[in-house]
Design an enzyme around this catalytic site. Structure first.
Site, PDB file in Angstrom:
ATOM      1  N   ARG A 106       0.838  -1.350   0.017  1.00 53.38           N
ATOM      2  CA  ARG A 106      -0.026   0.083   0.065  1.00 53.38           C
ATOM      3  C   ARG A 106       0.928   1.263   0.114  1.00 53.38           C
ATOM      4  NH1 ARG A 106      -5.361   1.365   3.512  1.00 53.38           N
ATOM      5  NH2 ARG A 106      -5.979  -0.141   1.501  1.00 53.38           N
ATOM      6  N   HIS A 133      -7.045   1.011  -6.765  1.00 54.25           N
ATOM      7  CA  HIS A 133      -7.080   0.028  -5.545  1.00 54.25           C
ATOM      8  C   HIS A 133      -7.930  -1.120  -6.159  1.00 54.25           C
ATOM      9  CE1 HIS A 133      -7.552  -1.216  -1.780  1.00 54.25           C
ATOM     10  NE2 HIS A 133      -8.543  -0.666  -0.937  1.00 54.25           N
ATOM     11  N   GLN A 136      -9.760  -3.839  -3.790  1.00 56.65           N
ATOM     12  CA  GLN A 136     -11.156  -3.456  -3.633  1.00 56.65           C
ATOM     13  C   GLN A 136     -12.295  -3.723  -4.368  1.00 56.65           C
ATOM     14  OE1 GLN A 136     -12.057  -1.957  -0.524  1.00 56.65           O
ATOM     15  NE2 GLN A 136     -14.149  -2.429  -1.451  1.00 56.65           N
ATOM     16  N   ASP A 228     -17.427   6.744  -1.740  1.00 54.72           N
ATOM     17  CA  ASP A 228     -15.977   6.389  -1.198  1.00 54.72           C
ATOM     18  C   ASP A 228     -15.855   7.648  -0.356  1.00 54.72           C
ATOM     19  OD1 ASP A 228     -13.616   5.649  -0.290  1.00 54.72           O
ATOM     20  OD2 ASP A 228     -12.538   6.369  -2.126  1.00 54.72           O
ATOM     21  N   CYS A 268     -16.669   1.512  -0.243  1.00 53.40           N
ATOM     22  CA  CYS A 268     -15.335   0.673   0.057  1.00 53.40           C
ATOM     23  C   CYS A 268     -15.164   0.695   1.462  1.00 53.40           C
ATOM     24  CB  CYS A 268     -14.182   0.958  -0.753  1.00 53.40           C
ATOM     25  SG  CYS A 268     -13.654   2.677  -0.478  1.00 53.40           S
ATOM     26  N   ARG A 296     -13.654  -8.757   0.889  1.00 58.36           N
ATOM     27  CA  ARG A 296     -12.257  -8.654   0.704  1.00 58.36           C
ATOM     28  C   ARG A 296     -11.452  -9.880   1.066  1.00 58.36           C
ATOM     29  NH1 ARG A 296     -10.235  -3.312   0.765  1.00 58.36           N
ATOM     30  NH2 ARG A 296      -8.208  -4.500   0.213  1.00 58.36           N
TER      31      ARG A 296
HETATM   32  N1  NVA Z   1      -9.678   6.646  -1.381  1.00 64.16           N
HETATM   33  C1  NVA Z   1      -9.589   6.171  -0.159  1.00 64.16           C
HETATM   34  C2  NVA Z   1      -9.731   4.534  -0.183  1.00 64.16           C
HETATM   35  C3  NVA Z   1      -9.521   4.111   1.325  1.00 64.16           C
HETATM   36  C4  NVA Z   1      -9.732   2.490   1.104  1.00 64.16           C
HETATM   37  C5  NVA Z   1      -8.190   6.440   0.252  1.00 64.16           C
HETATM   38  O1  NVA Z   1      -7.065   6.251  -0.712  1.00 64.16           O
HETATM   39  O2  NVA Z   1      -7.972   6.938   1.417  1.00 64.16           O
HETATM   40  N1   CP Z   2     -11.164  -0.362   1.711  1.00 62.72           N
HETATM   41  C1   CP Z   2     -10.017  -0.422   2.328  1.00 62.72           C
HETATM   42  O1   CP Z   2      -9.017  -0.825   1.388  1.00 62.72           O
HETATM   43  O2   CP Z   2      -9.814  -0.232   3.795  1.00 62.72           O
HETATM   44  P1   CP Z   2      -8.656  -0.204   4.449  1.00 62.72           P
HETATM   45  O3   CP Z   2      -7.953   1.328   3.961  1.00 62.72           O
HETATM   46  O4   CP Z   2      -9.287  -0.242   6.083  1.00 62.72           O
HETATM   47  O5   CP Z   2      -7.750  -1.398   4.179  1.00 62.72           O
END
Ligand code: NVA
Ligand code: CP
Length: 321
Positions: A106, A133, A136, A228, A268, A296
């Protein structure tokens, strides 16, 4: 068709049939788990998980998934690795490849995930970057399939920020022949290059991609409403401005009434109740948000079994196209 040894960095890495194959396997692994018949397909295998940003779902579902499959997962925060002290991504990828069977990362910059995949000799999975992502969206697609039993011709409306989740969602849904409508405020539309790819996928698979600033237009007769957060990780400085601009883009009862009567709502997560979605809709009868979060686990287990090299499983035909 063989995904063994491949990486999953962007949604477009998989063809329609490959996506269907992973979704079919996800269903099987979910059934095995629910019937207490889980098998240890990844016994002795290790997953390195690099996190530059926080996570609840991604971390816990990957770690639990590896455990259920008989393998082991290592949580590595970027600041704990030498990466945080200047070791190159290239060297980190090569070194980790000597120890583990798969790397999940990540990252802030999408390029970091892409570079890891370029230099690792084991599969690399994007567990969220600033651009995409894709993990997801595997869970989202499984949830849609469970609820609607098909993809072709369904309309999905994404209401909100044209962000990483929106990008992967547009491409994944277009690939499966869905009609995708994205409603974002002016200046917050999805990336143009990603949009061009999604348009191409829609054309190839008989769907329509619409980009609009009008949430009601997007929600009209939709089968699925999706949103989101308005402020993604790393955008905290923009919070004040974003909360103002996105206000008309909330999924609430009024917007839901524009969608089909049997439409479902996805998010998500994490969610900010009262901002991008009301608590009432989130906990309402149309919400499939917690089923989606659970998925997930099942989809990532399927992904790991598909990508990690030399995993023996009984393969079934993919979901019908
Ligand atoms: N768009 C959000 C998704 C979190 C799972 C982010 O990048 O923080
Ligand atoms: N949806 C998602 O990726 O959640 P987290 O940020 O908790 O991993």
């Amino acid at each position: 068709m063989n995904l063994s040894g491949r990486s999953f960095i962007v949604m477009n890495d998989f063809s329609e049939n490959e996506l269907r194959e992973v979704l079919k396997l996800s269903q099987e692994l979910k059934n095995e788990l629910k019937n207490n018949k889980s098998r240890k397909y990844l016994e002795g295998r290790t997953l390195a998980m690099i996190f530059e940003k926080p996570s609840t779902r991604t971390r816990v579902s990957f770690e639990t998934g590896m455990f259920q499959l008989g393998g082991h997962a290592l949580y590595l925060s970027a600041s704990d690795l030498q990466l945080g002290r200047g070791e190159t991504i290239e060297d980190t990828a090569k070194v980790l490849s000597g120890y583990v069977d798969c790397i999940m990362a990540r990252t802030f910059k999408h390029d970091t995930a892409a570079k890891l995949a370029e230099f690792a000799t084991v599969p690399v999975i994007n567990g969220l970057s600033d651009l995409e992502h894709p993990c997801q969206i595997l869970a989202d697609l499984l949830t849609i399939y469970e609820e609607k039993r098909d993809f072709k011709g369904l309309k999905i409306a994404y209401i909100g920020d044209g962000n990483n989740v929106a990008h992967s969602l547009m491409i994944g849904c277009a690939k499966l022949g869905m009609n995708v409508s994205v409603a974002s405020p002016k200046g917050y539309a999805p990336d143009q290059k990603i949009t061009a790819v999604a348009h191409q996928e829609a054309e190839n698979h008989g769907g329509i991609l619409e980009i609009t600033t009008d949430p009601e237009k997007a929600a009209h007769q939709a089968d699925i409403l999706y949103t989101d957060v308005w402020v993604s990780m790393g955008q905290d400085k923009e919070q004040e401005e974003r909360l103002k601009v996105f206000k008309p883009y909330q999924i609430n009862k009024a917007l839901l009434s524009k969608a089909k009567n049997d439409s479902i709502v996805l998010h998500c997560l994490p969610a900010h109740r009262g901002l991008e979605i009301t608590g009432e809709v989130m906990d309402g009868e149309r919400s499939r948000i917690f089923q989606q979060a659970e998925n997930r686990l099942h989809t990532q287990k399927a992904l790991l079994c598909s990508l990690i090299k030399n995993v023996s499983m009984l393969w079934e035909p993919s979901l019908k196209s």
